[in-house]
Design a protein around this motif. Structure first.
Motif, PDB file in Angstrom:
ATOM      1  N   THR A 154       0.837  -1.207   0.000  1.00 24.76           N
ATOM      2  CA  THR A 154       0.000   0.000   0.000  1.00 24.76           C
ATOM      3  C   THR A 154       0.866   1.249   0.000  1.00 24.76           C
ATOM      4  N   LEU A 155       1.945   1.242   0.741  1.00 24.58           N
ATOM      5  CA  LEU A 155       2.867   2.369   0.758  1.00 24.58           C
ATOM      6  C   LEU A 155       3.479   2.594  -0.624  1.00 24.58           C
ATOM      7  N   ASN A 156       3.909   1.505  -1.243  1.00 27.86           N
ATOM      8  CA  ASN A 156       4.490   1.607  -2.585  1.00 27.86           C
ATOM      9  C   ASN A 156       3.484   2.108  -3.608  1.00 27.86           C
ATOM     10  N   GLU A 157       2.238   1.631  -3.502  1.00 29.93           N
ATOM     11  CA  GLU A 157       1.207   2.070  -4.438  1.00 29.93           C
ATOM     12  C   GLU A 157       0.902   3.555  -4.256  1.00 29.93           C
ATOM     13  N   LEU A 158       0.862   4.023  -3.017  1.00 26.74           N
ATOM     14  CA  LEU A 158       0.591   5.431  -2.761  1.00 26.74           C
ATOM     15  C   LEU A 158       1.732   6.304  -3.293  1.00 26.74           C
ATOM     16  N   ALA A 159       2.947   5.817  -3.215  1.00 28.17           N
ATOM     17  CA  ALA A 159       4.109   6.577  -3.685  1.00 28.17           C
ATOM     18  C   ALA A 159       4.168   6.690  -5.205  1.00 28.17           C
ATOM     19  N   ASP A 160       3.506   5.755  -5.915  1.00 29.70           N
ATOM     20  CA  ASP A 160       3.533   5.780  -7.389  1.00 29.70           C
ATOM     21  C   ASP A 160       2.678   6.884  -7.951  1.00 29.70           C
TER      22      ASP A 160
END
Length: 160
Positions: A154-160
């Motif tokens: 979820t963190l990685n997706e938000l950062a994209d």
């Protein structure tokens, strides 16, 4: 066991295996061992190379019996840093002798010396012994606040 003198020291790189052991012991107690993905290499990088957190070790008769891992946060309302206690752990054989309280008192002393505005931490809702202990020290639960977390995918997706 009679209470023996407790001393403190800041951890060094040589203590990384011990810190890792304490982290895993705490995770076992909290029933969260499967969530520990930290490695000794990560601890070295983040604790000692990047200096993003600090560890104090509680020592009785030359034996490390517990630890506290903490870092500075910042309060915009207070206009100053605070200390956030991420982990506090005392070996079960040494519980009930006031060592946990002594660790918190030492952290409070560090906070005061560094002119911090507060010392704070979280506690699992089911951990009644710890909650009762914290309340006995005068700690106040922040019932009006809920912690939100974004991590992993979820963190990685938000950062994209």
């Amino acid at each position: 066991m009679k209470t023996k003198e407790l001393t403190f020291r800041f951890a060094t790189k040589e203590d990384i295996p011990l810190i890792m052991k304490f982290i895993k012991d705490l995770a076992i107690y909290e029933k969260m061992l499967d969530e520990v993905v930290a490695t000794e290499a990560l601890l070295e990088e983040w604790l000692f190379d990047k200096k993003r957190a600090e560890v104090i070790l509680a020592v009785v008769e030359g034996k490390e019996i517990g630890f506290a891992l903490f870092f500075h946060n910042f309060s915009t309302f207070l206009g100053r840093s605070g200390i956030y206690l991420e982990d506090l752990y005392v070996d079960p054989a040494f519980r009930g002798y006031g060592y946990g309280k002594s660790i918190l008192k030492y952290l409070a002393k560090i906070a005061v010396e560094r002119k911090c505005g507060r010392l704070e931490w979280v506690c699992l809702n089911w951990n009644k012994p710890s909650i009762d202990f914290y309340l006995s020290l005068g700690a106040k639960p922040m019932d009006d606040w809920t912690i939100y977390r974004i991590s992993g995918t979820t963190l990685n997706e938000l950062a994209d």
